[in-house]
Scaffold this motif. Structure first.
Motif, PDB file in Angstrom:
ATOM      1  N   LEU A  19     -16.192  -6.476 -60.048  1.00 20.82           N
ATOM      2  CA  LEU A  19     -17.085  -6.000 -61.099  1.00 20.82           C
ATOM      3  C   LEU A  19     -18.483  -6.604 -60.940  1.00 20.82           C
ATOM      4  CD1 LEU A  19     -16.772  -4.049 -63.457  1.00 20.82           C
ATOM      5  CD2 LEU A  19     -16.146  -5.963 -64.898  1.00 20.82           C
ATOM      6  N   GLN A  20     -18.561  -7.783 -60.318  1.00 21.49           N
ATOM      7  CA  GLN A  20     -19.847  -8.449 -60.106  1.00 21.49           C
ATOM      8  C   GLN A  20     -20.553  -7.968 -58.831  1.00 21.49           C
ATOM      9  OE1 GLN A  20     -16.901 -10.222 -60.779  1.00 21.49           O
ATOM     10  NE2 GLN A  20     -17.428 -10.251 -62.945  1.00 21.49           N
ATOM     11  N   GLY A  21     -19.893  -7.113 -58.038  1.00 18.36           N
ATOM     12  CA  GLY A  21     -20.549  -6.527 -56.875  1.00 18.36           C
ATOM     13  C   GLY A  21     -20.220  -7.143 -55.527  1.00 18.36           C
ATOM     14  N   SER A  22     -19.455  -8.237 -55.496  1.00 18.09           N
ATOM     15  CA  SER A  22     -19.068  -8.809 -54.204  1.00 18.09           C
ATOM     16  C   SER A  22     -17.760  -8.150 -53.746  1.00 18.09           C
ATOM     17  CB  SER A  22     -18.899 -10.327 -54.319  1.00 18.09           C
ATOM     18  OG  SER A  22     -17.918 -10.632 -55.286  1.00 18.09           O
ATOM     19  N   ILE A  23     -17.441  -8.273 -52.477  1.00 25.04           N
ATOM     20  CA  ILE A  23     -16.213  -7.676 -51.963  1.00 25.04           C
ATOM     21  C   ILE A  23     -15.009  -8.444 -52.510  1.00 25.04           C
ATOM     22  CG2 ILE A  23     -14.841  -7.228 -49.879  1.00 25.04           C
ATOM     23  CD1 ILE A  23     -17.454  -6.656 -48.419  1.00 25.04           C
ATOM     24  N   PHE A  96      -8.076 -12.201 -65.490  1.00 26.46           N
ATOM     25  CA  PHE A  96      -7.658 -11.645 -64.205  1.00 26.46           C
ATOM     26  C   PHE A  96      -8.808 -10.835 -63.596  1.00 26.46           C
ATOM     27  CE2 PHE A  96      -5.834  -8.832 -67.518  1.00 26.46           C
ATOM     28  CZ  PHE A  96      -6.406  -7.603 -67.188  1.00 26.46           C
ATOM     29  N   PRO A  97      -8.783 -10.623 -62.279  1.00 21.38           N
ATOM     30  CA  PRO A  97      -9.899  -9.935 -61.617  1.00 21.38           C
ATOM     31  C   PRO A  97     -10.053  -8.482 -62.062  1.00 21.38           C
ATOM     32  CG  PRO A  97      -8.401 -10.922 -59.998  1.00 21.38           C
ATOM     33  CD  PRO A  97      -7.763 -11.073 -61.337  1.00 21.38           C
ATOM     34  N   LEU A  98     -11.293  -8.075 -62.166  1.00 19.82           N
ATOM     35  CA  LEU A  98     -11.649  -6.680 -62.424  1.00 19.82           C
ATOM     36  C   LEU A  98     -12.513  -6.204 -61.260  1.00 19.82           C
ATOM     37  CD1 LEU A  98     -12.679  -7.032 -66.176  1.00 19.82           C
ATOM     38  CD2 LEU A  98     -10.581  -5.972 -65.324  1.00 19.82           C
TER      39      LEU A  98
END
Length: 168
Positions: A19-23, A96-98
């Protein structure tokens, strides 16, 4: 299909951004089961974020929940990345990751969802994403176990017994 990219055979070779734009770093999933869920902030099933967070915490050593925002069903995820992150954190304590917001079906379907929904890629079964909060359970080796429609709650015994099952 997004950019007509070839779909990798191995789930963890599929690129998707956070969601933050990194892979997204799939290495955090290896050795754990993974529950991939297409999410939306303005859906009747949005309260499932609470249960997803609960099982994420309860099974932290053996499961990783990954939320994949999608705006394809009733335009129920209209927000920006920052708005989605803020909504999930403030309202449901999501840790958890988004991932980035993607299409889970149709001509711009993200390669992740092509892999999840097509037997020719996942080797297990075909499916169609019917609505927000459809869940895909992946084993410790990156293989599809099964999928569950939105009405199946994250804490359902159908899902939990497969999460709790020892690795093959």
């Amino acid at each position: 299909m997004k950019d007509n990219k070839e779909i990798p055979e191995y789930l963890y070779d599929i690129e998707i951004n956070t969601l933050q734009g990194s892979i997204f770093d799939w290495s955090i999933c290896k050795g754990k089961k993974v529950l991939i869920v297409n999410t939306a902030s303005e859906c009747g099933f949005t309260k499932q974020y609470k249960d997803l967070q609960k099982i994420s915490e309860k099974y932290a050593d053996s499961l990783l929940v990954v939320g994949v925002p999608c705006n394809q069903f009733g335009q129920q995820e209209p927000g920006s990345s920052d708005q989605i992150q803020s909504f999930c954190s403030l309202n449901f304590g999501v840790t958890f990751p988004l991932t980035e917001k993607v299409d889970v079906k149709g001509p711009n379907q993200h390669p992740l969802y092509a892999w999840l929904t097509q037997k020719k890629y996942n080797g297990v079964k075909n499916s169609t994403v019917k609505w927000n909060f459809q869940k895909y359970l992946i084993d410790e080796n990156g293989k599809l176990i099964d999928y569950y429609y939105s009405i199946t709650k994250p804490g359902s015994s159908k899902i939990l017994k497969k999460i709790e099952k020892a690795p093959a």
